[in-house]
Design a protein around this motif. Sequence first.
Motif, PDB file in Angstrom:
ATOM      1  N   LEU A 171     -33.829  36.161  90.647  1.00 42.78           N
ATOM      2  CA  LEU A 171     -32.945  35.566  91.652  1.00 42.78           C
ATOM      3  C   LEU A 171     -31.484  35.700  91.227  1.00 42.78           C
ATOM      4  N   ALA A 172     -31.192  35.493  89.962  1.00 47.61           N
ATOM      5  CA  ALA A 172     -29.822  35.675  89.490  1.00 47.61           C
ATOM      6  C   ALA A 172     -29.367  37.119  89.701  1.00 47.61           C
ATOM      7  N   ALA A 173     -30.273  38.064  89.484  1.00 42.31           N
ATOM      8  CA  ALA A 173     -29.941  39.467  89.722  1.00 42.31           C
ATOM      9  C   ALA A 173     -29.616  39.696  91.194  1.00 42.31           C
ATOM     10  N   ALA A 174     -30.367  39.070  92.091  1.00 37.83           N
ATOM     11  CA  ALA A 174     -30.110  39.229  93.519  1.00 37.83           C
ATOM     12  C   ALA A 174     -28.714  38.733  93.887  1.00 37.83           C
ATOM     13  N   TYR A 175     -28.293  37.620  93.292  1.00 37.24           N
ATOM     14  CA  TYR A 175     -26.944  37.122  93.548  1.00 37.24           C
ATOM     15  C   TYR A 175     -25.892  38.112  93.051  1.00 37.24           C
ATOM     16  N   ARG A 176     -26.084  38.653  91.857  1.00 36.25           N
ATOM     17  CA  ARG A 176     -25.120  39.608  91.324  1.00 36.25           C
ATOM     18  C   ARG A 176     -25.068  40.872  92.182  1.00 36.25           C
ATOM     19  N   LEU A 177     -26.224  41.301  92.669  1.00 38.81           N
ATOM     20  CA  LEU A 177     -26.264  42.490  93.525  1.00 38.81           C
ATOM     21  C   LEU A 177     -25.583  42.229  94.861  1.00 38.81           C
ATOM     22  N   ALA A 178     -25.746  41.020  95.389  1.00 41.11           N
ATOM     23  CA  ALA A 178     -25.067  40.665  96.637  1.00 41.11           C
ATOM     24  C   ALA A 178     -23.562  40.731  96.450  1.00 41.11           C
ATOM     25  N   LYS A 214     -20.984  43.364  98.290  1.00 43.23           N
ATOM     26  CA  LYS A 214     -20.008  42.659  99.127  1.00 43.23           C
ATOM     27  C   LYS A 214     -20.661  41.956 100.326  1.00 43.23           C
ATOM     28  N   TRP A 215     -21.750  41.248 100.057  1.00 45.50           N
ATOM     29  CA  TRP A 215     -22.417  40.447 101.077  1.00 45.50           C
ATOM     30  C   TRP A 215     -21.971  38.991 101.035  1.00 45.50           C
ATOM     31  N   THR A 216     -21.045  38.645 100.182  1.00 45.01           N
ATOM     32  CA  THR A 216     -20.735  37.243  99.944  1.00 45.01           C
ATOM     33  C   THR A 216     -19.762  36.676 100.978  1.00 45.01           C
ATOM     34  N   ASP A 217     -19.746  35.364 101.067  1.00 44.29           N
ATOM     35  CA  ASP A 217     -18.825  34.614 101.925  1.00 44.29           C
ATOM     36  C   ASP A 217     -18.309  33.446 101.087  1.00 44.29           C
ATOM     37  N   LEU A 218     -17.429  33.793 100.119  1.00 41.15           N
ATOM     38  CA  LEU A 218     -16.990  32.827  99.117  1.00 41.15           C
ATOM     39  C   LEU A 218     -18.225  32.188  98.457  1.00 41.15           C
ATOM     40  N   ILE A 219     -18.430  30.875  98.617  1.00 43.44           N
ATOM     41  CA  ILE A 219     -19.567  30.195  97.973  1.00 43.44           C
ATOM     42  C   ILE A 219     -20.565  29.684  99.009  1.00 43.44           C
ATOM     43  N   TYR A 220     -20.459  30.174 100.256  1.00 43.55           N
ATOM     44  CA  TYR A 220     -21.123  29.469 101.354  1.00 43.55           C
ATOM     45  C   TYR A 220     -22.432  30.070 101.858  1.00 43.55           C
ATOM     46  N   THR A 221     -23.017  31.006 101.172  1.00 47.49           N
ATOM     47  CA  THR A 221     -24.364  31.440 101.552  1.00 47.49           C
ATOM     48  C   THR A 221     -25.301  31.185 100.378  1.00 47.49           C
ATOM     49  N   HIS A 222     -26.563  31.520 100.568  1.00 49.93           N
ATOM     50  CA  HIS A 222     -27.553  31.064  99.596  1.00 49.93           C
ATOM     51  C   HIS A 222     -28.815  31.914  99.628  1.00 49.93           C
ATOM     52  N   PHE A 223     -29.350  32.154  98.453  1.00 49.40           N
ATOM     53  CA  PHE A 223     -30.651  32.800  98.263  1.00 49.40           C
ATOM     54  C   PHE A 223     -31.531  31.803  97.516  1.00 49.40           C
ATOM     55  N   SER A 224     -32.828  31.861  97.758  1.00 48.17           N
ATOM     56  CA  SER A 224     -33.747  30.972  97.045  1.00 48.17           C
ATOM     57  C   SER A 224     -35.009  31.721  96.651  1.00 48.17           C
ATOM     58  N   GLY A 269     -20.759  25.930  94.334  1.00 49.22           N
ATOM     59  CA  GLY A 269     -19.433  25.988  93.737  1.00 49.22           C
ATOM     60  C   GLY A 269     -19.226  27.230  92.900  1.00 49.22           C
ATOM     61  N   LEU A 270     -20.300  27.943  92.561  1.00 48.61           N
ATOM     62  CA  LEU A 270     -20.178  29.175  91.805  1.00 48.61           C
ATOM     63  C   LEU A 270     -20.122  30.370  92.756  1.00 48.61           C
ATOM     64  N   MET A 271     -19.240  31.315  92.446  1.00 45.75           N
ATOM     65  CA  MET A 271     -19.253  32.595  93.148  1.00 45.75           C
ATOM     66  C   MET A 271     -20.522  33.342  92.749  1.00 45.75           C
ATOM     67  N   PHE A 272     -20.962  34.255  93.596  1.00 50.28           N
ATOM     68  CA  PHE A 272     -22.211  34.965  93.309  1.00 50.28           C
ATOM     69  C   PHE A 272     -22.129  35.773  92.023  1.00 50.28           C
ATOM     70  N   ASP A 273     -20.932  36.266  91.664  1.00 49.48           N
ATOM     71  CA  ASP A 273     -20.837  37.053  90.441  1.00 49.48           C
ATOM     72  C   ASP A 273     -20.737  36.191  89.186  1.00 49.48           C
ATOM     73  N   THR A 291     -27.198  35.538 104.589  1.00 54.47           N
ATOM     74  CA  THR A 291     -25.841  36.050 104.416  1.00 54.47           C
ATOM     75  C   THR A 291     -25.000  35.804 105.664  1.00 54.47           C
ATOM     76  N   HIS A 292     -23.681  35.824 105.460  1.00 54.75           N
ATOM     77  CA  HIS A 292     -22.706  35.742 106.544  1.00 54.75           C
ATOM     78  C   HIS A 292     -21.803  36.980 106.503  1.00 54.75           C
ATOM     79  N   SER A 293     -22.354  38.145 106.302  1.00 54.11           N
ATOM     80  CA  SER A 293     -21.511  39.335 106.192  1.00 54.11           C
ATOM     81  C   SER A 293     -20.813  39.629 107.521  1.00 54.11           C
ATOM     82  N   ARG A 294     -19.716  40.358 107.435  1.00 56.53           N
ATOM     83  CA  ARG A 294     -18.939  40.663 108.639  1.00 56.53           C
ATOM     84  C   ARG A 294     -19.771  41.416 109.670  1.00 56.53           C
TER      85      ARG A 294
END
Length: 247
Positions: free
Chosen positions: A15-22, A26-36, A51-55, A104-107
């Motif tokens: 799961l941590a790898a998935a966050y880093r890959l996101a 560039k799938w991130t929206d600051l800190i406001y999306t989530h994987f589980s 509160g943590l950025m995905f990277d 995700t909330h990608s553009r």
Amino acid sequence: MAAMDPAEREARIDLAAAYRLAAHFKWTDLIYTHFSAKIPGTEHILINPFGLMFDEITASSLVKLTLDGEILSDSTGLGINRAGYVIHSCIHRARPDAHAIMHTHSRAGVAVSAMKCGLLPLSQHAMRVQQRVTYHGYEGIALELDEQERLVRDLGPHAPAMILRNHGLLAVGASTHEAFEVMYYLECACQIQVDAMAGGIDNVVAMPAAAADTADAQFHDATRTKGARAWTSLLRMLDRLGSDFRD
């Protein structure tokens, strides 16, 4: 992560790898999306601290909680995004196959979620999910528990993906790498659709129905490895980049 159950350790690392890959894609929206991800053999799930950025996310920083929302461990003390709990917990509870869920909330994803036509059969990428994607109408930020019933209903018992209208994308998988692959194709399909439709919808060529059916069947052939090869190559990429996601 000393003295941790091996199944939980593996779930955390993936799961941590998935966050880093996101973050990488560039799938991130600051800190406001989530994987589980669900910890195998338990009714506990892992999700990002709010509160943590995905990277920044590592295996040990992921929050462990019950499906009822009780936090069991949180090394950061940041807690979780309530919207993440509302969306993810009900799907984990309702879908035995939902080991991992990504939102995700990608553009491009939000752009397609706002299109009346939804996801169109415009590309081979789209055919990974287009015929099986479902839709959920916008009800505001997902903070209320009564929306859970409608989220589960609209996703259905088998869909690998859902487009949340005016909101974003959601992918479900029997493993983290399978959910990641679904999201990868869904994100690419949305980007391709936005680019193709920039020239006007009258200039877009949709895939013939017969070809779309063939592509859908091929993507869902039981002999497919469902992203395992791609996943291991992606983990190697993270290692080459010097990522500390395993920590």
